[in-house]
Design a protein around this motif. Structure first.
Motif, PDB file in Angstrom:
ATOM      1  N   UNK A   1       0.828  -1.204   0.000  1.00 48.39           N
ATOM      2  CA  UNK A   1       0.000   0.000   0.000  1.00 48.39           C
ATOM      3  C   UNK A   1       0.863   1.254   0.000  1.00 48.39           C
ATOM      4  N   UNK A   2       0.181   2.381  -0.062  1.00 49.06           N
ATOM      5  CA  UNK A   2       0.815   3.682   0.171  1.00 49.06           C
ATOM      6  C   UNK A   2       0.284   4.182   1.502  1.00 49.06           C
ATOM      7  N   UNK A   3       1.183   4.549   2.382  1.00 44.42           N
ATOM      8  CA  UNK A   3       0.806   5.077   3.689  1.00 44.42           C
ATOM      9  C   UNK A   3       0.980   6.593   3.629  1.00 44.42           C
ATOM     10  N   UNK A   4      -0.110   7.305   3.790  1.00 40.38           N
ATOM     11  CA  UNK A   4      -0.120   8.761   3.627  1.00 40.38           C
ATOM     12  C   UNK A   4       0.481   9.475   4.839  1.00 40.38           C
ATOM     13  N   UNK A   5       1.382  10.396   4.548  1.00 44.93           N
ATOM     14  CA  UNK A   5       1.961  11.304   5.544  1.00 44.93           C
ATOM     15  C   UNK A   5       2.475  10.588   6.796  1.00 44.93           C
ATOM     16  N   UNK A   6       3.117   9.446   6.616  1.00 43.10           N
ATOM     17  CA  UNK A   6       3.619   8.660   7.746  1.00 43.10           C
ATOM     18  C   UNK A   6       5.079   8.956   8.067  1.00 43.10           C
ATOM     19  N   UNK A   7       5.759   9.549   7.118  1.00 46.61           N
ATOM     20  CA  UNK A   7       7.211   9.740   7.203  1.00 46.61           C
ATOM     21  C   UNK A   7       7.529  11.226   7.348  1.00 46.61           C
ATOM     22  N   UNK A   8       8.316  11.554   8.375  1.00 46.08           N
ATOM     23  CA  UNK A   8       8.670  12.954   8.583  1.00 46.08           C
ATOM     24  C   UNK A   8      10.158  13.169   8.324  1.00 46.08           C
ATOM     25  N   UNK A   9      10.455  14.191   7.558  1.00 50.55           N
ATOM     26  CA  UNK A   9      11.828  14.652   7.350  1.00 50.55           C
ATOM     27  C   UNK A   9      11.801  16.148   7.630  1.00 50.55           C
ATOM     28  N   UNK A  10      12.507  16.546   8.672  1.00 57.90           N
ATOM     29  CA  UNK A  10      12.438  17.953   9.086  1.00 57.90           C
ATOM     30  C   UNK A  10      11.041  18.276   9.569  1.00 57.90           C
ATOM     31  N   UNK A  11      10.442  19.295   8.985  1.00 65.40           N
ATOM     32  CA  UNK A  11       9.086  19.702   9.363  1.00 65.40           C
ATOM     33  C   UNK A  11       8.031  19.198   8.377  1.00 65.40           C
ATOM     34  N   UNK A  12       8.467  18.464   7.349  1.00 63.76           N
ATOM     35  CA  UNK A  12       7.549  18.013   6.305  1.00 63.76           C
ATOM     36  C   UNK A  12       7.214  16.529   6.457  1.00 63.76           C
ATOM     37  N   UNK A  13       6.006  16.179   6.022  1.00 64.11           N
ATOM     38  CA  UNK A  13       5.532  14.803   6.087  1.00 64.11           C
ATOM     39  C   UNK A  13       5.360  14.267   4.670  1.00 64.11           C
ATOM     40  N   UNK A  14       5.726  12.989   4.494  1.00 64.90           N
ATOM     41  CA  UNK A  14       5.718  12.377   3.171  1.00 64.90           C
ATOM     42  C   UNK A  14       4.999  11.034   3.206  1.00 64.90           C
ATOM     43  N   UNK A  15       4.549  10.634   2.029  1.00 61.27           N
ATOM     44  CA  UNK A  15       3.936   9.317   1.855  1.00 61.27           C
ATOM     45  C   UNK A  15       5.040   8.271   1.716  1.00 61.27           C
ATOM     46  N   UNK A  16       4.716   7.051   2.118  1.00 54.02           N
ATOM     47  CA  UNK A  16       5.645   5.928   1.968  1.00 54.02           C
ATOM     48  C   UNK A  16       4.924   4.741   1.355  1.00 54.02           C
ATOM     49  N   UNK A  17       5.679   3.973   0.571  1.00 47.85           N
ATOM     50  CA  UNK A  17       5.222   2.656   0.162  1.00 47.85           C
ATOM     51  C   UNK A  17       5.499   1.701   1.320  1.00 47.85           C
ATOM     52  N   UNK A  18       4.581   0.783   1.549  1.00 46.77           N
ATOM     53  CA  UNK A  18       4.813  -0.283   2.512  1.00 46.77           C
ATOM     54  C   UNK A  18       5.107  -1.549   1.716  1.00 46.77           C
ATOM     55  N   UNK A  19       6.325  -2.031   1.840  1.00 45.60           N
ATOM     56  CA  UNK A  19       6.723  -3.310   1.250  1.00 45.60           C
ATOM     57  C   UNK A  19       6.847  -4.307   2.382  1.00 45.60           C
ATOM     58  N   UNK A  20       6.476  -5.561   2.113  1.00 46.35           N
ATOM     59  CA  UNK A  20       6.541  -6.559   3.170  1.00 46.35           C
ATOM     60  C   UNK A  20       6.844  -7.941   2.613  1.00 46.35           C
ATOM     61  N   UNK A  21       7.363  -8.771   3.508  1.00 45.65           N
ATOM     62  CA  UNK A  21       7.625 -10.180   3.205  1.00 45.65           C
ATOM     63  C   UNK A  21       7.302 -10.960   4.471  1.00 45.65           C
ATOM     64  N   UNK A  22       6.707 -12.127   4.289  1.00 49.15           N
ATOM     65  CA  UNK A  22       6.419 -12.988   5.441  1.00 49.15           C
ATOM     66  C   UNK A  22       7.232 -14.262   5.336  1.00 49.15           C
ATOM     67  N   UNK A  23       7.406 -14.859   6.489  1.00 45.19           N
ATOM     68  CA  UNK A  23       8.171 -16.119   6.557  1.00 45.19           C
ATOM     69  C   UNK A  23       7.358 -17.231   5.944  1.00 45.19           C
TER      70      UNK A  23
END
Length: 175
Positions: A153-175
């Motif tokens: 998925x895309x996680x909205x405004x989850x990542x902060x750099x300085x004073x700004x918030x950014x979207x992130x891709x969530x990549x995952x792998x399971x055992x």
């Protein structure tokens, strides 16, 4: 099969990860001082802060909170990686990493993530490993894909750099 592995090893970079040590502080500080870490919130501003961070590693490891490693490329420290354990769901870990700008694009992060994943699944008994990637960071997205992680998925405004918030891709792998 042995022959194929020998051929592959000729083309694979020699990358090893090991637990971070206090003597890594100067090299880490050098890397973070000259590498563009635009996609990361990096709180370390001085060599002393880097030393303080490294001194906490053993306690973090014992508490199963964070397991941090130095990335060596042909024996030279060129970056760092780690797994942070979800404290509410201790079967889930999140991988993070950075590579010295002079060594980017050589497959080092990909190999380090593979080694870190093995530690996560085999030694830390994780069932799921995630990588949160700033949507602007195409190089890290390629690392996740090469390592077999699936975009969820895309996680909205989850990542902060300085004073700004950014979207992130969530990549995952399971055992």
């Amino acid at each position: 099969m042995f022959f194929i592995k020998e051929i592959q090893s000729l083309f694979m970079p020699e990358v090893k990860i090991r637990p971070q040590e206090l003597f890594d502080a100067e090299r880490f500080f050098e890397i973070i001082s000259h590498t563009n870490l635009e996609f990361m919130e990096f709180p370390i501003k001085t060599l002393e802060e880097e030393r303080d961070f490294l001194q906490l590693n053993e306690a973090k490891r014992r508490a199963n909170f964070e397991h941090n490693y130095s990335i060596l490329y042909y024996g030279k420290l060129v970056g760092a990686c780690g797994i942070r354990i979800d404290q509410h769901r201790p079967w889930i870990g999140e991988i993070g990493y950075f590579i010295d700008r002079d060594y980017q694009g050589r497959g080092i992060a990909t190999e380090a993530v593979k080694q870190l994943e093995k530690i996560g699944f085999e030694k830390l008994d994780l069932q799921r490993i995630v990588i949160l990637i700033d949507t602007r960071n195409r190089a890290s997205e390629r690392v996740a894909q090469k390592c077999g992680y699936q975009k969820e998925c895309v996680m909205r405004k989850i990542h902060r750099v300085g004073e700004d918030y950014y979207d992130c891709f969530l990549y995952a792998k399971t055992r």
